[in-house]
Design a protein around this motif. Structure first.
Motif, PDB file in Angstrom:
ATOM      1  N   LEU A   9      57.711  94.966  50.096  1.00 15.24           N
ATOM      2  CA  LEU A   9      57.409  93.976  50.574  1.00 15.24           C
ATOM      3  C   LEU A   9      56.012  93.264  50.291  1.00 15.24           C
ATOM      4  O   LEU A   9      55.904  92.024  50.293  1.00 15.24           O
ATOM      5  N   GLY A  10      55.133  94.107  50.500  1.00 14.81           N
ATOM      6  CA  GLY A  10      53.688  93.773  50.283  1.00 14.81           C
ATOM      7  C   GLY A  10      53.444  93.401  48.587  1.00 14.81           C
ATOM      8  O   GLY A  10      52.762  92.308  48.669  1.00 14.81           O
ATOM      9  N   ILE A  11      54.084  94.142  47.887  1.00 14.66           N
ATOM     10  CA  ILE A  11      53.974  93.622  46.294  1.00 14.66           C
ATOM     11  C   ILE A  11      54.683  92.386  46.213  1.00 14.66           C
ATOM     12  O   ILE A  11      54.207  91.773  45.518  1.00 14.66           O
ATOM     13  N   ALA A  12      55.761  92.277  46.896  1.00 14.91           N
ATOM     14  CA  ALA A  12      56.533  91.002  46.595  1.00 14.91           C
ATOM     15  C   ALA A  12      55.831  89.573  46.767  1.00 14.91           C
ATOM     16  O   ALA A  12      55.629  88.871  46.343  1.00 14.91           O
ATOM     17  N   ILE A  13      54.970  90.158  48.177  1.00 15.03           N
ATOM     18  CA  ILE A  13      54.325  88.655  48.773  1.00 15.03           C
ATOM     19  C   ILE A  13      53.248  88.334  47.708  1.00 15.03           C
ATOM     20  O   ILE A  13      52.837  87.285  47.448  1.00 15.03           O
ATOM     21  N   GLN A  14      52.554  89.385  47.529  1.00 19.15           N
ATOM     22  CA  GLN A  14      51.242  89.299  46.651  1.00 19.15           C
ATOM     23  C   GLN A  14      51.558  88.750  45.122  1.00 19.15           C
ATOM     24  O   GLN A  14      51.093  87.920  44.613  1.00 19.15           O
ATOM     25  N   TRP A  15      52.607  89.218  44.470  1.00 20.11           N
ATOM     26  CA  TRP A  15      53.110  88.674  43.268  1.00 20.11           C
ATOM     27  C   TRP A  15      53.713  87.192  43.301  1.00 20.11           C
ATOM     28  O   TRP A  15      53.220  86.584  42.573  1.00 20.11           O
ATOM     29  N   ALA A  16      54.372  86.870  44.339  1.00 28.65           N
ATOM     30  CA  ALA A  16      54.716  85.671  44.452  1.00 28.65           C
ATOM     31  C   ALA A  16      53.398  84.548  44.615  1.00 28.65           C
ATOM     32  O   ALA A  16      53.268  83.587  43.935  1.00 28.65           O
ATOM     33  N   ALA A  17      52.393  85.152  45.469  1.00 32.51           N
ATOM     34  CA  ALA A  17      51.285  84.050  45.524  1.00 32.51           C
ATOM     35  C   ALA A  17      50.425  84.024  44.101  1.00 32.51           C
ATOM     36  O   ALA A  17      49.969  83.224  43.890  1.00 32.51           O
ATOM     37  N   MET A  18      50.739  85.271  43.697  1.00 35.34           N
ATOM     38  CA  MET A  18      49.560  85.157  42.351  1.00 35.34           C
ATOM     39  C   MET A  18      50.441  84.347  41.167  1.00 35.34           C
ATOM     40  O   MET A  18      49.734  83.694  40.359  1.00 35.34           O
ATOM     41  N   VAL A  19      51.641  84.295  41.012  1.00 36.88           N
ATOM     42  CA  VAL A  19      52.500  83.504  40.063  1.00 36.88           C
ATOM     43  C   VAL A  19      52.248  82.030  40.640  1.00 36.88           C
ATOM     44  O   VAL A  19      52.066  81.104  39.534  1.00 36.88           O
ATOM     45  N   VAL A  20      52.204  81.777  41.892  1.00 32.69           N
ATOM     46  CA  VAL A  20      52.007  80.140  41.989  1.00 32.69           C
ATOM     47  C   VAL A  20      50.374  79.961  41.846  1.00 32.69           C
ATOM     48  O   VAL A  20      50.066  78.791  41.223  1.00 32.69           O
ATOM     49  N   MET A  21      49.571  80.856  41.994  1.00 32.89           N
ATOM     50  CA  MET A  21      48.232  80.761  41.577  1.00 32.89           C
ATOM     51  C   MET A  21      48.062  80.521  39.960  1.00 32.89           C
ATOM     52  O   MET A  21      47.317  79.618  39.383  1.00 32.89           O
ATOM     53  N   TYR A  22      48.842  81.328  39.253  1.00 36.22           N
ATOM     54  CA  TYR A  22      48.909  81.126  37.747  1.00 36.22           C
ATOM     55  C   TYR A  22      49.456  79.626  37.385  1.00 36.22           C
ATOM     56  O   TYR A  22      48.943  79.047  36.353  1.00 36.22           O
ATOM     57  N   LEU A  23      50.447  79.278  37.965  1.00 34.26           N
ATOM     58  CA  LEU A  23      50.935  77.984  37.749  1.00 34.26           C
ATOM     59  C   LEU A  23      49.921  76.835  38.164  1.00 34.26           C
ATOM     60  O   LEU A  23      50.007  75.785  37.284  1.00 34.26           O
ATOM     61  N   LEU A  24      49.332  76.996  39.012  1.00 36.68           N
ATOM     62  CA  LEU A  24      48.294  75.957  39.572  1.00 36.68           C
ATOM     63  C   LEU A  24      47.209  76.057  38.554  1.00 36.68           C
ATOM     64  O   LEU A  24      46.584  74.925  38.180  1.00 36.68           O
ATOM     65  N   ALA A  25      46.768  77.340  38.128  1.00 37.43           N
ATOM     66  CA  ALA A  25      45.892  77.279  36.933  1.00 37.43           C
ATOM     67  C   ALA A  25      46.072  76.730  35.859  1.00 37.43           C
ATOM     68  O   ALA A  25      45.084  75.902  35.205  1.00 37.43           O
ATOM     69  N   ALA A  26      47.322  76.765  35.452  1.00 40.53           N
ATOM     70  CA  ALA A  26      47.905  76.102  33.944  1.00 40.53           C
ATOM     71  C   ALA A  26      47.835  74.698  34.123  1.00 40.53           C
ATOM     72  O   ALA A  26      47.746  73.771  33.396  1.00 40.53           O
ATOM     73  N   LYS A  27      48.143  74.124  35.461  1.00 40.78           N
ATOM     74  CA  LYS A  27      48.330  72.670  35.841  1.00 40.78           C
ATOM     75  C   LYS A  27      46.970  72.047  35.710  1.00 40.78           C
ATOM     76  O   LYS A  27      46.842  70.860  35.041  1.00 40.78           O
ATOM     77  N   VAL A  28      45.941  72.834  35.978  1.00 36.11           N
ATOM     78  CA  VAL A  28      44.604  72.054  36.118  1.00 36.11           C
ATOM     79  C   VAL A  28      43.931  72.350  34.617  1.00 36.11           C
ATOM     80  O   VAL A  28      42.655  71.941  34.521  1.00 36.11           O
ATOM     81  N   SER A  29      44.415  73.110  33.850  1.00 35.09           N
ATOM     82  CA  SER A  29      43.814  73.423  32.472  1.00 35.09           C
ATOM     83  C   SER A  29      44.262  72.053  31.729  1.00 35.09           C
ATOM     84  O   SER A  29      44.761  71.333  32.047  1.00 35.09           O
ATOM     85  N   TYR A  30      43.201  71.943  30.692  1.00 36.60           N
ATOM     86  CA  TYR A  30      43.441  70.747  29.883  1.00 36.60           C
ATOM     87  C   TYR A  30      44.806  70.717  29.017  1.00 36.60           C
ATOM     88  O   TYR A  30      45.095  69.764  28.653  1.00 36.60           O
ATOM     89  N   ARG A  31      45.696  71.783  28.965  1.00 39.74           N
ATOM     90  CA  ARG A  31      46.773  71.717  28.347  1.00 39.74           C
ATOM     91  C   ARG A  31      47.926  71.169  29.133  1.00 39.74           C
ATOM     92  O   ARG A  31      48.960  70.856  28.994  1.00 39.74           O
TER      93      ARG A  31
END
Length: 166
Positions: A77-99
């Motif tokens: 459960l702990g790993i699943a929650i952390q992975w879900a949060a990190m995937v969202v963070m990666y997608l947000l980082a990609a959104k704010v990138s120049y690409r």
């Protein structure tokens, strides 16, 4: 334990140097930079079980599983929650990138695979180091469980202050 904590930190930092040099080409884009950073934990992740085995004279797995049997549902459960949060963070980082989103959709599968694999490395290292070595060392000094959790949490948070600022 103090020597084990210092050695764990040294291997963590030492391991960052070759990983950053090898991943230099990926550091221009915020999304790929985040993924590349995850791989800086490999050397420390390998070193901590060895430190536990040879320096602390305990089974290598005991740094992660001090009691038996492990509560695998809690770990999952702990790993699943952390992975879900990190995937969202990666997608947000990609959104704010120049690409923008086009880059994410064009390379979504390899990027997601690299992120999940790298995230597994980072989370495994942090669990072994902070909740393994540091919490177990603190528990030998302080018997009150909230204090044990607080000490390792403050140490963990102090090393991540830059994340909040960024």
């Amino acid at each position: 334990y103090l020597a084990a904590i210092v050695l764990g930190f040294v291997f963590w930092m030492w391991g960052s140097i070759p990983a950053i040099l090898l991943l230099q080409d990926f550091l221009n884009d915020p999304a790929t930079k985040s993924i590349a950073f995850e791989y800086t934990f490999v050397v420390g992740l390998v070193a901590i079980p060895l430190i536990t085995r040879y320096l602390l004279k305990r089974p290598a797995f005991s740094v992660a599983l001090p009691s038996w049997p492990p509560r695998l549902a809690d770990y999952g459960l702990g790993i699943a929650i952390q992975w879900a949060a990190m995937v969202v963070m990666y997608l947000l980082a990609a959104k704010v990138s120049y690409r923008g989103w086009e880059h994410v959709t064009a390379a979504a599968v390899p990027m997601l695979f690299a992120a999940l694999l790298g995230l597994a490395l980072q989370t495994a290292f942090e669990e072994l180091y902070f909740r393994g070595l540091i919490a177990q060392a603190t528990r030998r000094l302080i018997q009150w469980l909230p204090a044990v959790i607080g000490v390792q949490a403050v140490y963990f948070a102090s090393l991540h202050v830059g994340n909040v600022e960024a």
